[in-house]
Design a protein around this motif. Structure first.
Motif, PDB file in Angstrom:
ATOM      1  N   LEU A 272       2.016  10.210  -7.944  1.00  0.00           N
ATOM      2  CA  LEU A 272       2.361  10.157  -9.362  1.00  0.00           C
ATOM      3  C   LEU A 272       3.865  10.265  -9.571  1.00  0.00           C
ATOM      4  O   LEU A 272       4.434   9.608 -10.435  1.00  0.00           O
ATOM      5  CB  LEU A 272       1.633  11.266 -10.130  1.00  0.00           C
ATOM      6  CG  LEU A 272       0.128  11.072 -10.278  1.00  0.00           C
ATOM      7  CD1 LEU A 272      -0.465  12.205 -11.114  1.00  0.00           C
ATOM      8  CD2 LEU A 272      -0.187   9.743 -10.946  1.00  0.00           C
ATOM      9  N   ALA A 273       4.503  11.102  -8.750  1.00  0.00           N
ATOM     10  CA  ALA A 273       5.956  11.241  -8.869  1.00  0.00           C
ATOM     11  C   ALA A 273       6.644   9.923  -8.535  1.00  0.00           C
ATOM     12  O   ALA A 273       7.542   9.482  -9.242  1.00  0.00           O
ATOM     13  CB  ALA A 273       6.457  12.350  -7.959  1.00  0.00           C
ATOM     14  N   ASP A 274       6.185   9.286  -7.466  1.00  0.00           N
ATOM     15  CA  ASP A 274       6.779   8.005  -7.078  1.00  0.00           C
ATOM     16  C   ASP A 274       6.633   6.978  -8.187  1.00  0.00           C
ATOM     17  O   ASP A 274       7.517   6.161  -8.415  1.00  0.00           O
ATOM     18  CB  ASP A 274       6.115   7.461  -5.810  1.00  0.00           C
ATOM     19  CG  ASP A 274       6.565   8.205  -4.565  1.00  0.00           C
ATOM     20  OD1 ASP A 274       5.939   8.026  -3.501  1.00  0.00           O
ATOM     21  OD2 ASP A 274       7.536   8.968  -4.654  1.00  0.00           O
ATOM     22  N   LYS A 275       5.480   7.022  -8.864  1.00  0.00           N
ATOM     23  CA  LYS A 275       5.251   6.030  -9.914  1.00  0.00           C
ATOM     24  C   LYS A 275       5.836   6.484 -11.244  1.00  0.00           C
ATOM     25  O   LYS A 275       5.749   5.772 -12.220  1.00  0.00           O
ATOM     26  CB  LYS A 275       3.740   5.790 -10.092  1.00  0.00           C
ATOM     27  CG  LYS A 275       3.095   5.164  -8.874  1.00  0.00           C
ATOM     28  CD  LYS A 275       1.607   4.986  -9.086  1.00  0.00           C
ATOM     29  CE  LYS A 275       1.371   3.840 -10.046  1.00  0.00           C
ATOM     30  NZ  LYS A 275      -0.014   3.773 -10.504  1.00  0.00           N
TER      31      LYS A 275
ATOM     32  N   LYS B 181      14.246  -3.900  -0.808  1.00  0.00           N
ATOM     33  CA  LYS B 181      14.589  -3.891  -2.218  1.00  0.00           C
ATOM     34  C   LYS B 181      14.629  -2.523  -2.886  1.00  0.00           C
ATOM     35  O   LYS B 181      13.907  -2.248  -3.820  1.00  0.00           O
ATOM     36  CB  LYS B 181      13.597  -4.760  -2.999  1.00  0.00           C
ATOM     37  CG  LYS B 181      13.749  -6.237  -2.742  1.00  0.00           C
ATOM     38  CD  LYS B 181      14.700  -6.883  -3.751  1.00  0.00           C
ATOM     39  CE  LYS B 181      14.690  -8.400  -3.670  1.00  0.00           C
ATOM     40  NZ  LYS B 181      15.237  -8.929  -2.414  1.00  0.00           N
ATOM     41  N   PHE B 182      15.503  -1.668  -2.404  1.00  0.00           N
ATOM     42  CA  PHE B 182      15.761  -0.427  -3.128  1.00  0.00           C
ATOM     43  C   PHE B 182      14.592   0.532  -3.269  1.00  0.00           C
ATOM     44  O   PHE B 182      14.532   1.266  -4.233  1.00  0.00           O
ATOM     45  CB  PHE B 182      16.254  -0.725  -4.552  1.00  0.00           C
ATOM     46  CG  PHE B 182      17.578  -1.421  -4.565  1.00  0.00           C
ATOM     47  CD1 PHE B 182      17.665  -2.717  -5.002  1.00  0.00           C
ATOM     48  CD2 PHE B 182      18.715  -0.790  -4.112  1.00  0.00           C
ATOM     49  CE1 PHE B 182      18.879  -3.375  -5.003  1.00  0.00           C
ATOM     50  CE2 PHE B 182      19.939  -1.443  -4.116  1.00  0.00           C
ATOM     51  CZ  PHE B 182      20.009  -2.742  -4.571  1.00  0.00           C
ATOM     52  N   ASN B 183      13.665   0.515  -2.369  1.00  0.00           N
ATOM     53  CA  ASN B 183      12.665   1.573  -2.399  1.00  0.00           C
ATOM     54  C   ASN B 183      13.281   2.761  -1.690  1.00  0.00           C
ATOM     55  O   ASN B 183      13.526   2.715  -0.481  1.00  0.00           O
ATOM     56  CB  ASN B 183      11.389   1.113  -1.682  1.00  0.00           C
ATOM     57  CG  ASN B 183      10.333   2.173  -1.670  1.00  0.00           C
ATOM     58  OD1 ASN B 183      10.589   3.317  -1.331  1.00  0.00           O
ATOM     59  ND2 ASN B 183       9.140   1.820  -2.068  1.00  0.00           N
ATOM     60  N   GLN B 184      13.547   3.818  -2.440  1.00  0.00           N
ATOM     61  CA  GLN B 184      14.330   4.919  -1.896  1.00  0.00           C
ATOM     62  C   GLN B 184      13.719   5.501  -0.634  1.00  0.00           C
ATOM     63  O   GLN B 184      14.413   5.808   0.332  1.00  0.00           O
ATOM     64  CB  GLN B 184      14.471   6.004  -2.971  1.00  0.00           C
ATOM     65  CG  GLN B 184      15.673   6.884  -2.722  1.00  0.00           C
ATOM     66  CD  GLN B 184      15.616   8.178  -3.501  1.00  0.00           C
ATOM     67  OE1 GLN B 184      14.614   8.871  -3.522  1.00  0.00           O
ATOM     68  NE2 GLN B 184      16.717   8.532  -4.126  1.00  0.00           N
ATOM     69  N   GLU B 185      12.410   5.631  -0.654  1.00  0.00           N
ATOM     70  CA  GLU B 185      11.744   6.253   0.481  1.00  0.00           C
ATOM     71  C   GLU B 185      11.918   5.438   1.754  1.00  0.00           C
ATOM     72  O   GLU B 185      12.266   5.960   2.815  1.00  0.00           O
ATOM     73  CB  GLU B 185      10.265   6.385   0.147  1.00  0.00           C
ATOM     74  CG  GLU B 185       9.479   7.225   1.092  1.00  0.00           C
ATOM     75  CD  GLU B 185       8.071   7.388   0.583  1.00  0.00           C
ATOM     76  OE1 GLU B 185       7.884   7.334  -0.644  1.00  0.00           O
ATOM     77  OE2 GLU B 185       7.176   7.546   1.408  1.00  0.00           O
TER      78      GLU B 185
ATOM     79  N   GLN C 129       0.830  -1.201   0.000  1.00  0.00           N
ATOM     80  CA  GLN C 129       0.000   0.000   0.000  1.00  0.00           C
ATOM     81  C   GLN C 129       0.866   1.255   0.000  1.00  0.00           C
ATOM     82  O   GLN C 129       2.023   1.198   0.377  1.00  0.00           O
ATOM     83  CB  GLN C 129      -0.913   0.009   1.238  1.00  0.00           C
ATOM     84  CG  GLN C 129      -1.890  -1.154   1.281  1.00  0.00           C
ATOM     85  CD  GLN C 129      -2.694  -1.235   0.004  1.00  0.00           C
ATOM     86  OE1 GLN C 129      -3.166  -0.219  -0.510  1.00  0.00           O
ATOM     87  NE2 GLN C 129      -2.851  -2.425  -0.526  1.00  0.00           N
ATOM     88  N   PRO C 130       0.296   2.365  -0.446  1.00  0.00           N
ATOM     89  CA  PRO C 130       1.090   3.606  -0.504  1.00  0.00           C
ATOM     90  C   PRO C 130       1.466   4.095   0.890  1.00  0.00           C
ATOM     91  O   PRO C 130       0.692   3.959   1.836  1.00  0.00           O
ATOM     92  CB  PRO C 130       0.159   4.595  -1.204  1.00  0.00           C
ATOM     93  CG  PRO C 130      -1.192   4.055  -1.029  1.00  0.00           C
ATOM     94  CD  PRO C 130      -1.076   2.586  -0.959  1.00  0.00           C
ATOM     95  N   THR C 131       2.636   4.677   0.976  1.00  0.00           N
ATOM     96  CA  THR C 131       3.162   5.081   2.288  1.00  0.00           C
ATOM     97  C   THR C 131       2.445   6.291   2.879  1.00  0.00           C
ATOM     98  O   THR C 131       2.520   6.521   4.082  1.00  0.00           O
ATOM     99  CB  THR C 131       4.655   5.427   2.171  1.00  0.00           C
ATOM    100  OG1 THR C 131       4.824   6.282   1.053  1.00  0.00           O
ATOM    101  CG2 THR C 131       5.467   4.174   2.014  1.00  0.00           C
TER     102      THR C 131
END
Lengths: 552, 530
Positions: A133-136, B198-202, A27-29
């Motif tokens: 959108l930026a993340d994706k 696995k490399f999720n920058q956040e 899920q989105p953070t």
């Protein structure tokens, strides 16, 4: 002596844990951050309160997010979308306000409450949409551009609305008109200044400082802060200033590097921003109208989706674009909390209504986060049910496939690079070569391969050949792990590094010393034979002279 | 909100102006921030910014910890350690003595000694591209010395500040505990957790941030200064490949906050009195003149050539950021006076500027002291001089020797000379030294083959009359220049690369792909001897 407060520390730690959990369940953070604020704030455990540092970082987060958005936006692309955007934005405001009005009325709120509610809930949440959108990586896609365009227009309405609500003389229509006029004039003025500067002074200025990464970054920040402060003094929102500043930088060659440097800062501050939303909520008020909030949330989500879908499709965009564009905009803005807060302080509504608005905002933000995150899946699921006409829009930037990627341009090798299998994509971060490469027939990405987004853009996974001339050992290892289907030629400084790279799957590793040694040996073998020697040396000399002629 | 935004605007605006000016003047970047701070101090309420500044210190040390690779320290072996320690002791003592003589308290004198003795990494690593690219000996030496001094300095600071809360024994115990925890996290926990994201920058950023917060609070509870915690947090997080992601993420965050930190540093300076300036000049002399002299002597005693000693010393003659961290922390805690603070910051700025000036003219300075104790004349004619014991040239030396030529291999690095096969004469010396050239009988040689990457070396050799000269060029433009200056042949990597690419890559088939890899591996085997 700790440099930052306990509140902020707890906030960040909680956010980290929750974000990790949510990431693991796909899920989105953003949800994690909102929940952080709710859990830590007065609503649940009340262990943290909004401190000065938290507020500041949060506001900076919003500003940087819009700065980031501005850099990303391409003015030329915006121009072609301008009129559709204005029409969509205008009608969306009208229709969604009407829908909210009716819903609130039916749910039994008083007339002034109905007015405030419908004013507040009409706007989409820029931070949520832009961040996701930026993340994706979808900010540049057509639905992304439509949405962000509408959001930016909405931000201008918001400024006007805030100014009006805070003003005391709300009665006269003339006052309203002058307020709006003033705002538009100021924004245009700032926009004009930025336009002039970005055409004339900025490119040269940034080229001078581009060589030092830190100086480069500081300059970008200075630029952003100047306009943030300026818009603050002019009573415009700091987000507007940041956005316009970003637009100014978005025309430069270095925009990708600037973007990548601003991104982590933005991410950090935005975590604080979303958490602080939750921190400000008063627990008791939240539950005051929870049934109404749920009903209203559902109605508005579906209703707003339908409205946006129809409006976008009406402008002759495809069903897919219309769907994606609409599904990204189903939330209520955090701005409703701001407006609600002002309305409470001006005595227009009570704290419980603010609670209603807050609950709606939070729930719709969370649900729409999931929807935005999974927008492609949802489209696949619903596409057979969509109505309307399916126009043809040329949206997707064709992804690269079976191409050659050259990392780190070397002028001396330009001729042979041209001979590599086409199409060629060159990635380089030396400003000296920027002009030459821009004019070449090849795809050119200015930036450091170090950055994930640039690696993605070069589509390493689908490349057929990768030639990495940059002497970046760690980077080369990354290339090997990502370019699984390609022939990979790398460059290393020492034989040890080369060996490791071979073990990791490199097809060839250029080690300068060894290349030189081989050639030297060929020449030394014929050293005594004057004619043969002259021929060998001439071969090299010719290449040298040709190179110098080409590049002077 | 308004005030902090205005302040941030002022900070970044002034910093960009001074950075621009410094770039044009050719000075290093760090002093620019401090100068900016000095310029804007009347306009900002500095006390409010101390917190933001300390956040900068925190990230600075975290990133330093993430970047730290133990192997870099040991690349030149024990000499770096002994030279570093001796230099710290000698210069440190002089510093303490000076402070005492000037009437400062014991505490202040010790701090003065610290400031004089330690050299910074951030500035030192602004080596020229040539030096870093070619991994010259003096570059590696100065890198090692910097790193050693930074670690030592950091640990010392931890002990000094921790001492006041806990006493010596407990502080040492806590440090050991810290090191243990860090090692465990670095080896096992962090890689495990990081692997699952696995490399999720956040998420990686939040992970790093949590580690940082945890260590900082841990350090605080142990009575150690927060920045020591930050450094160990960085060390704990640094496994490859996550360290790349972390650097990518925290780099800009660090830059943002450290910019504020250095500007705040400048803004905190009070107007110096004459006596303060006197002390500053004295300190600057100690750091910029005495320290390199001591360092070169120490290096010389270890057997390094004049050139290596002098060039290394010229890279270690300024004040470290650790000193800035020391005084600002001390200022906040109330153990450092305004006057002392001003002395240290001014000394730092001046030393950095002067050091970079000296570095630009390092060749001229070297030639001033050019009286090597040479290893004796070799008295030959018609011989072949091979300069630089690197894979390419040593292979050539072997070949020429097998063809019956009288070959002498010359290098400043005695370690490299050990790799030259027996039977070929070697000479440990610096050919930039005219005495050495004379002793090598360069004018009577038949061929001079230089693999040295330095432009200065190539030019010097081309000026020699008599032998046929083969030199190395960095690019085609220099190659053309060398040919015009009479080179018989010029080594240029581009040529070999072009050949390779043309032959194998341009129209590659599957078979050719395998041949290419085979060729590469064979090449490695042939030319590799480490």
């Amino acid at each position: 002596m700790i440099p930052f407060g306990f509140d902020l520390a707890v906030l960040l730690l909680t956010a980290a844990v929750l974000a990790y959990i949510l990431y693991k369940v796909g899920q989105p953070t953003i949800i994690a951050y909102i929940l952080t604020g709710v859990i830590l704030g007065p609503t649940l455990f009340d262990v943290a309160t909004s401190s000065f540092l938290i507020d500041t970082l949060g506001e900076l987060g919003l500003a940087f997010l819009l700065f980031f958005l501005g850099i990303e936006m391409n003015i030329k692309e915006l121009e072609s979308l301008l009129w559709p955007l204005i029409r969509i934005g205008l009608w969306q405001t009208v229709l969604q306000t009407a829908l909210a009005f009716i819903t609130a009325y039916v749910l039994g709120f008083t007339s002034i409450e109905v007015l405030i509610i419908s004013l507040c809930t009409v706007f989409g949440a820029t931070p949520v949409v832009v961040k996701l959108l930026a993340d994706k990586g979808e900010l540049g896609s057509l639905p992304g551009r439509i949405d962000t365009g509408v959001l930016v227009l909405q931000d201008i309405y918001i400024i006007a609305l805030l100014a009006l609500l805070s003003a005391d003389g709300l009665t006269s229509g003339w006052v309203v008109a002058t307020e709006i006029g003033k705002i538009i004039a100021l924004i245009s003025l700032i926009g004009f200044i930025i336009y002039v500067l970005s055409r004339n002074i900025l490119p040269a200025h940034f080229a001078t400082v581009a060589s030092n990464k830190h100086a480069f970054f500081v300059h970008s920040l200075a630029w952003a802060f100047i306009f943030i402060s300026l818009s603050m003094y002019l009573d415009l929102s700091i987000e507007t200033g940041a956005f316009l500043a970003g637009l100014g930088l978005g025309q430069l060659d270095f925009r990708k590097d600037i973007k990548e440097r601003v991104r982590p800062l933005t991410t950090l501050f935005i975590v604080v921003f979303f958490s602080s939303i939750g921190l400000q909520l008063e627990g008791s008020n939240l539950t005051a109208y929870w049934v109404e909030a749920l009903i209203a949330g559902t109605v508005l989500t579906i209703g707003n989706f339908v409205i946006m879908y129809w409006l976008i499709n009406r402008e002759e965009f495809s069903k897919k674009t219309s769907f994606l564009g609409a599904i990204n905009m189903t939330q209520t803005s955090e701005f409703s909390l701001v407006v609600g807060g002002i309305a409470v302080s001006q005595g227009y509504i009570g704290g419980d209504i603010l609670g209603f608005l807050s609950l709606m905002a939070i729930t719709t933000m969370m649900t729409s986060s999931v929807m935005i995150y999974k927008n492609d899946t949802l489209y696949e699921f619903f596409k057979t049910y969509l109505w309307g006409y399916d126009y043809d829009d040329d949206d997707e930037f064709a992804p690269r496939k079976d191409h050659t990627v050259v990392i780190g341009y070397e002028e001396g090798l330009s001729e042979v690079i041209n001979m590599l299998p086409r199409p060629i994509c060159i990635v380089d971060n030396n400003p000296v070569y920027a002009d030459t490469l821009k004019e070449s027939e090849h795809d050119y990405i200015y930036g450091t391969f170090f950055h994930k987004e640039i690696r993605n853009e070069a589509d390493l996974r689908d490349a057929k050949l990768v030639v990495d001339m940059s002497l970046n050992f760690e980077g080369s290892k990354q290339v090997l792990s990502e370019a699984k289907n390609a022939v990979v030629i790398l460059r290393a400084e020492t034989a040890d590094e080369a060996e490791e790279l071979y073990l990791l799957g490199a097809d060839y590793v250029i080690v300068d010393n060894i290349m030189i040694a081989e050639r030297l040996e060929e020449v030394l073998h014929v050293w005594e034979d004057t004619d043969k020697r002259r021929a060998e040396v001439k071969k090299d000399k010719d290449i040298v002279m040709k190179d110098v002629l080409l590049h002077g | 909100m308004a005030e902090i935004l205005t302040v941030l605007t002022i900070i970044f605006l002034s910093a960009s102006v001074t950075l621009y000016a410094m770039k044009i003047l050719g000075y290093p970047a760090l002093p620019a921030y401090i100068v900016a701070g000095v310029l804007v101090s009347p306009f900002i309420a500095v006390q409010d910014l101390l917190t933001l500044g300390e956040v900068g210190v925190m990230f600075l040390l975290y990133v330093f910890g993430v970047k730290f690779t133990p192997s870099q320290v040991s690349s030149v072996g024990w000499p770096a350690f002994t030279v570093s320690f001796l230099q710290i002791v000698i210069i440190g003592s002089i510093g303490v003595g000076t402070g005492y003589a000037l009437g400062l308290t014991l505490f202040d004198s010790v701090l003065l000694g610290f400031v004089a003795a330690f050299s910074s990494t951030l500035i030192g690593l602004e080596l020229s591209e040539e030096e870093r690219h070619n991994k010259l000996l003096h570059g590696r030496l100065s890198e090692s010395i910097h790193l050693i001094q930074d670690i030592t300095g950091l640990l010392l600071l931890g002990i000094v500040f921790g001492y006041s809360s806990n006493g010596a024994l407990l502080t040492m115990a806590y440090m050991v505990l810290l090191i243990l925890v860090t090692t465990i996290l670095r080896r096992t926990v962090f890689p495990f957790v990081a692997n699952s994201v696995k490399f999720n920058q956040e998420i990686v950023m939040l992970l790093g941030l949590s580690t940082l917060i945890g260590f900082v609070y841990g350090a605080m509870m142990m009575g150690l200064p927060f920045f020591v915690g930050a450094f160990f947090a960085g060390l704990a997080s640094a496994q490859f490949p996550y360290n790349l992601e972390l650097l990518d993420t925290f780099g800009p965050i660090k830059d943002f906050f450290t910019a504020v930190f250095f500007v705040v540093l400048g803004a905190l300076i009070s107007v110096p009195s004459l006596s303060v300036l006197f002390v500053v000049f004295g300190l600057v002399f100690l750091v910029v003149v005495l320290k390199p002299v001591v360092t070169s002597i120490l290096l010389r005693l270890h057997g390094y050539t004049d050139r290596v000693s002098i060039l290394t010393s010229l890279a270690t003659n300024h004040v470290s950021e650790l000193s800035f961290i020391l005084v600002i922390h001390g200022l906040i805690l109330g153990v450092v006076s305004d006057m002392f603070f001003t002395i240290v910051v001014l000394t730092g700025v001046l030393s950095m500027i002067i050091a970079s000036l000296l570095k630009k003219h390092q060749e001229e300075i070297y030639s001033l002291f050019n009286d090597d104790f040479d290893t004796g004349s070799i008295d030959k004619t018609g011989h072949v001089l091979v300069i630089g014991a690197i894979p390419g040239t040593v292979e050539a030396a072997k070949y020429l020797s097998s063809e019956g030529e009288d070959v002498v291999v010359v290098d400043t690095d005695s370690e490299r000379l050990k790799e030259v096969p027996h039977g070929i004469q070697v000479y440990n010396g610096d050919i930039m030294n005219h005495d050495v050239l004379r002793h090598l009988c360069v004018s009577d040689a038949s061929i001079v083959l230089s693999g040295a990457k330095s432009h200065a070396v190539s030019q010097k050799l081309l000026r020699v009359d008599g032998p046929e000269v083969i030199v190395h060029a960095e690019n085609a433009v220099k190659a053309k220049q060398y040919y015009e200056e009479g080179a018989s042949y010029v080594l240029l990597k581009d040529i070999a690369i072009i050949d390779l690419l043309k032959e194998y890559v341009v129209n590659m088939s599957e078979k050719e792909r395998l041949t290419l890899k085979e060729r590469g591996l064979n090449q490695l085997r042939r030319y590799e001897y480490r």
